[in-house]
Design an enzyme around this catalytic site. Structure first.
Site, PDB file in Angstrom:
ATOM      1  N   THR A 130       0.765  -1.351   0.006  1.00  0.00           N
ATOM      2  CA  THR A 130       0.094   0.053   0.119  1.00  0.00           C
ATOM      3  C   THR A 130       0.745   1.150   0.075  1.00  0.00           C
ATOM      4  OG1 THR A 130      -1.572   1.317   1.317  1.00  0.00           O
ATOM      5  CG2 THR A 130      -0.123  -0.315   2.691  1.00  0.00           C
ATOM      6  N   ASP A 131       0.224   2.297  -0.327  1.00  0.00           N
ATOM      7  CA  ASP A 131       0.763   3.534  -0.329  1.00  0.00           C
ATOM      8  C   ASP A 131       1.023   4.016   1.136  1.00  0.00           C
ATOM      9  OD1 ASP A 131      -1.603   4.479  -0.042  1.00  0.00           O
ATOM     10  OD2 ASP A 131      -1.826   6.058  -1.517  1.00  0.00           O
ATOM     11  N   GLU A 132       0.485   3.523   1.934  1.00  0.00           N
ATOM     12  CA  GLU A 132       0.162   4.094   3.360  1.00  0.00           C
ATOM     13  C   GLU A 132       1.561   3.794   4.107  1.00  0.00           C
ATOM     14  OE1 GLU A 132      -3.350   3.298   5.807  1.00  0.00           O
ATOM     15  OE2 GLU A 132      -4.254   2.679   3.810  1.00  0.00           O
ATOM     16  N   TYR A 155      -1.617  -0.811  10.904  1.00  0.00           N
ATOM     17  CA  TYR A 155      -1.695  -1.483   9.809  1.00  0.00           C
ATOM     18  C   TYR A 155      -0.587  -1.159   8.908  1.00  0.00           C
ATOM     19  CZ  TYR A 155      -2.997  -1.727   4.843  1.00  0.00           C
ATOM     20  OH  TYR A 155      -3.158  -2.056   3.408  1.00  0.00           O
ATOM     21  N   LYS A 159       2.465  -3.422   7.347  1.00  0.00           N
ATOM     22  CA  LYS A 159       2.835  -3.544   5.893  1.00  0.00           C
ATOM     23  C   LYS A 159       4.282  -3.234   5.332  1.00  0.00           C
ATOM     24  CE  LYS A 159       0.335  -4.777   2.848  1.00  0.00           C
ATOM     25  NZ  LYS A 159      -0.049  -6.197   2.322  1.00  0.00           N
TER      26      LYS A 159
HETATM   27  P1  NAD Z   1      -9.351  -7.591   2.130  1.00  0.00           P
HETATM   28  O1  NAD Z   1      -9.474  -7.594   3.575  1.00  0.00           O
HETATM   29  O2  NAD Z   1     -10.406  -7.311   1.408  1.00  0.00           O
HETATM   30  O3  NAD Z   1      -9.084  -9.370   1.798  1.00  0.00           O
HETATM   31  C1  NAD Z   1      -8.087  -9.987   2.727  1.00  0.00           C
HETATM   32  C2  NAD Z   1      -8.012 -11.413   2.359  1.00  0.00           C
HETATM   33  O4  NAD Z   1      -6.891 -11.853   3.006  1.00  0.00           O
HETATM   34  C3  NAD Z   1      -9.510 -12.061   2.790  1.00  0.00           C
HETATM   35  O5  NAD Z   1     -10.016 -12.735   1.959  1.00  0.00           O
HETATM   36  C4  NAD Z   1      -8.991 -12.728   4.352  1.00  0.00           C
HETATM   37  O6  NAD Z   1      -9.472 -13.870   4.291  1.00  0.00           O
HETATM   38  C5  NAD Z   1      -7.372 -13.119   3.509  1.00  0.00           C
HETATM   39  N1  NAD Z   1      -6.690 -13.276   4.808  1.00  0.00           N
HETATM   40  C6  NAD Z   1      -6.348 -12.447   5.938  1.00  0.00           C
HETATM   41  N2  NAD Z   1      -5.473 -13.013   6.701  1.00  0.00           N
HETATM   42  C7  NAD Z   1      -5.339 -13.946   6.257  1.00  0.00           C
HETATM   43  C8  NAD Z   1      -4.398 -15.158   6.714  1.00  0.00           C
HETATM   44  N3  NAD Z   1      -3.589 -15.138   7.944  1.00  0.00           N
HETATM   45  N4  NAD Z   1      -4.204 -16.142   5.857  1.00  0.00           N
HETATM   46  C9  NAD Z   1      -4.691 -16.530   4.785  1.00  0.00           C
HETATM   47  N5  NAD Z   1      -5.645 -15.508   4.236  1.00  0.00           N
HETATM   48  C10 NAD Z   1      -5.958 -14.476   5.003  1.00  0.00           C
HETATM   49  O7  NAD Z   1      -8.011  -6.799   1.668  1.00  0.00           O
HETATM   50  P2  NAD Z   1      -7.976  -5.939   0.181  1.00  0.00           P
HETATM   51  O8  NAD Z   1      -8.550  -4.624   0.291  1.00  0.00           O
HETATM   52  O9  NAD Z   1      -8.374  -6.939  -0.782  1.00  0.00           O
HETATM   53  O10 NAD Z   1      -6.447  -5.857   0.096  1.00  0.00           O
HETATM   54  C11 NAD Z   1      -5.767  -6.859  -0.481  1.00  0.00           C
HETATM   55  C12 NAD Z   1      -4.238  -6.412  -0.393  1.00  0.00           C
HETATM   56  O11 NAD Z   1      -3.960  -5.322  -1.237  1.00  0.00           O
HETATM   57  C13 NAD Z   1      -3.431  -6.323   1.240  1.00  0.00           C
HETATM   58  O12 NAD Z   1      -2.339  -6.674   1.084  1.00  0.00           O
HETATM   59  C14 NAD Z   1      -3.709  -4.804   1.387  1.00  0.00           C
HETATM   60  O13 NAD Z   1      -2.639  -4.347   2.250  1.00  0.00           O
HETATM   61  C15 NAD Z   1      -3.230  -4.427  -0.232  1.00  0.00           C
HETATM   62  N6  NAD Z   1      -3.841  -2.988  -0.414  1.00  0.00           N
HETATM   63  C16 NAD Z   1      -5.203  -2.648  -0.178  1.00  0.00           C
HETATM   64  C17 NAD Z   1      -5.576  -1.397  -0.698  1.00  0.00           C
HETATM   65  C18 NAD Z   1      -7.051  -1.096  -0.752  1.00  0.00           C
HETATM   66  O14 NAD Z   1      -7.678   0.007  -1.111  1.00  0.00           O
HETATM   67  N7  NAD Z   1      -8.243  -2.033  -0.094  1.00  0.00           N
HETATM   68  C19 NAD Z   1      -4.768  -0.527  -1.366  1.00  0.00           C
HETATM   69  C20 NAD Z   1      -3.409  -0.930  -1.752  1.00  0.00           C
HETATM   70  C21 NAD Z   1      -3.160  -2.060  -1.351  1.00  0.00           C
END
Ligand code: NAD
Length: 348
Positions: A130-132, A155, A159
């Site tokens: 993430t950009d965070e 969080y 990350k």
């Molecule tokens: P989300 O919370 O919607 O989904 C996370 C998934 O990971 C879920 O299906 C969950 O069951 C699974 N998970 C969690 N803990 C687990 C574990 N211990 N073992 C196996 N599976 C596990 O998250 P998202 O918004 O889809 O984000 C996905 C990735 O992208 C993350 O790494 C997040 O940091 C990154 N990200 C998100 C955003 C955003 O805007 N949502 C932006 C940039 C990066």
């Protein structure tokens, strides 16, 4: 390619799985099915012969070793994470265990598999971040790949730690990694604890629409399917050991974003009494340590890999609102999950 995707039942992971399958890849989805997961996100691909699911927690190193041995992937796309900043404020332990320890387990499982295979050149470990991790910007400037890390929430700190581990496994062990850092995503299948779905669903339910602080925090918004496209491109074409910032160049204050969503709803589902959904906006106490502004400079991924988003934020928000109006069964089924509909992240 056969891609091992972690977190494929989440918001972004499921977009990656759907896109990868539609492009002819095989996908092994490794997911622990936490509160944030929804297997219905994958209904359109679950019968595809190229798709398989492993109900595995990335905190379980032995189970990960077994998944690598069984499926022999060509690449890993690691998205599994605890992802909600407000939950990280109330309960940081899960973030440390999944985002840091879990990434360590993934790196070690991938490294022993890759080594045992004779270190195939084409193998990739793509870490999705993430950009965070870059912290908070003032009114000016953009995050580049060279911006120093300065995470400020549990969080983003977890990350950032995982990003450092990924880079260390490349430098120390030669693991062929690619890293991406993306801005805020929105779009279909967004779990109803994040800002965009909360706004749409609270508006439809006639409830208050909470805005943290003055609503002047700025985020750079990207449609989730454009992020999935960028991720597949980085996994396939990204240079080993390099990181790529991904963003839509669509900066909006939270209040601007909310007002755009509510204008679209006013058009698509006008209220019976003729009033605007904007009347439901309610300003609430700010999130502790709320980062003021994030904004991404995506020049590297644009120039080196030729990536461009396919929709503007106006088009993407319209698609998103329409998706929530058309898919009430999907979100109704998630409303009784723990914490949904509650104000989280104020325990600090
Ligand atoms: P989300 O919370 O919607 O989904 C996370 C998934 O990971 C879920 O299906 C969950 O069951 C699974 N998970 C969690 N803990 C687990 C574990 N211990 N073992 C196996 N599976 C596990 O998250 P998202 O918004 O889809 O984000 C996905 C990735 O992208 C993350 O790494 C997040 O940091 C990154 N990200 C998100 C955003 C955003 O805007 N949502 C932006 C940039 C990066």
């Amino acid at each position: 390619m056969k891609i091992l995707v972690t977190g494929g039942a989440g918001f972004i992971g499921s977009a990656v799985v759907r896109l990868a399958i539609s492009r002819g890849h095989e996908v092994v989805n490794v997911d622990a099915l936490t509160y944030a997961a929804c297997l219905a996100n994958l209904d359109s691909v679950s019968d595809n012969p190229g798709y398989s699911f492993e109900h595995v927690d990335i905190r379980d190193r032995d189970a990960l070793n077994a998944v690598f041995a069984k499926h022999e992937p060509d690449a890993v796309m690691h998205l599994a994470a605890e992802s909600h900043v407000d939950r990280s404020i109330d309960g940081p332990a899960d973030f440390i265990e999944t985002n840091i320890q879990g990434t360590f387990n993934m790196l070690e499982a991938a490294r022993s598999y890759w080594t045992a295979k004779g270190k195939p050149e084409g193998f990739r470990f793509h870490h999705i971040s993430t950009d965070e991790v870059f912290g908070s910007l003032g009114a000016e400037g953009l995050f580049t790949e060279d911006t120093p890390y300065d995470p400020r929430s549990p969080y983003s700190a977890s990350k950032a730690s995982s990003d450092h581990l990924v880079n260390a496994w490349h430098e120390t062990y030669g693991l062929p990694v690619v890293l991406t850092n993306c801005s805020n995503n929105y779009g279909p299948y967004h779990f109803p604890e994040k800002l965009v779905p909360v706004v749409i669903l609270n508006a439809l339910a006639g409830k208050a629409i909470p805005i943290y602080g003055k609503g002047d925090n700025v985020r750079d918004w990207l449609y989730v399917e454009d992020h999935a496209d960028a991720l597949l491109l980085a996994m396939e074409k990204g240079e080993i050991g390099r990181s790529y910032n991904i963003g839509g160049e669509n900066e909006r204050t939270n209040l601007e974003l909310v007002e755009s969503l509510l204008s679209i709803l006013d058009d698509k589902r006008p209220k019976a009494d003729g009033s605007s959904y904007k009347d439901q906006i309610t300003f609430v106490a700010d999130r502790p340590g709320h980062d003021q502004r994030y904004a991404i400079d995506p020049t590297r991924i644009r120039n080196e890999l030729g990536w461009r988003p396919s929709v503007t934020v106006e088009q993407g928000l319209e698609l998103t609102v329409q998706w929530y109006l058309d898919n009430e069964d999907w979100w109704q089924a998630l409303l009784d999950r723990k914490g949904v509909g509650e104000r989280l992240g104020v325990k600090a």
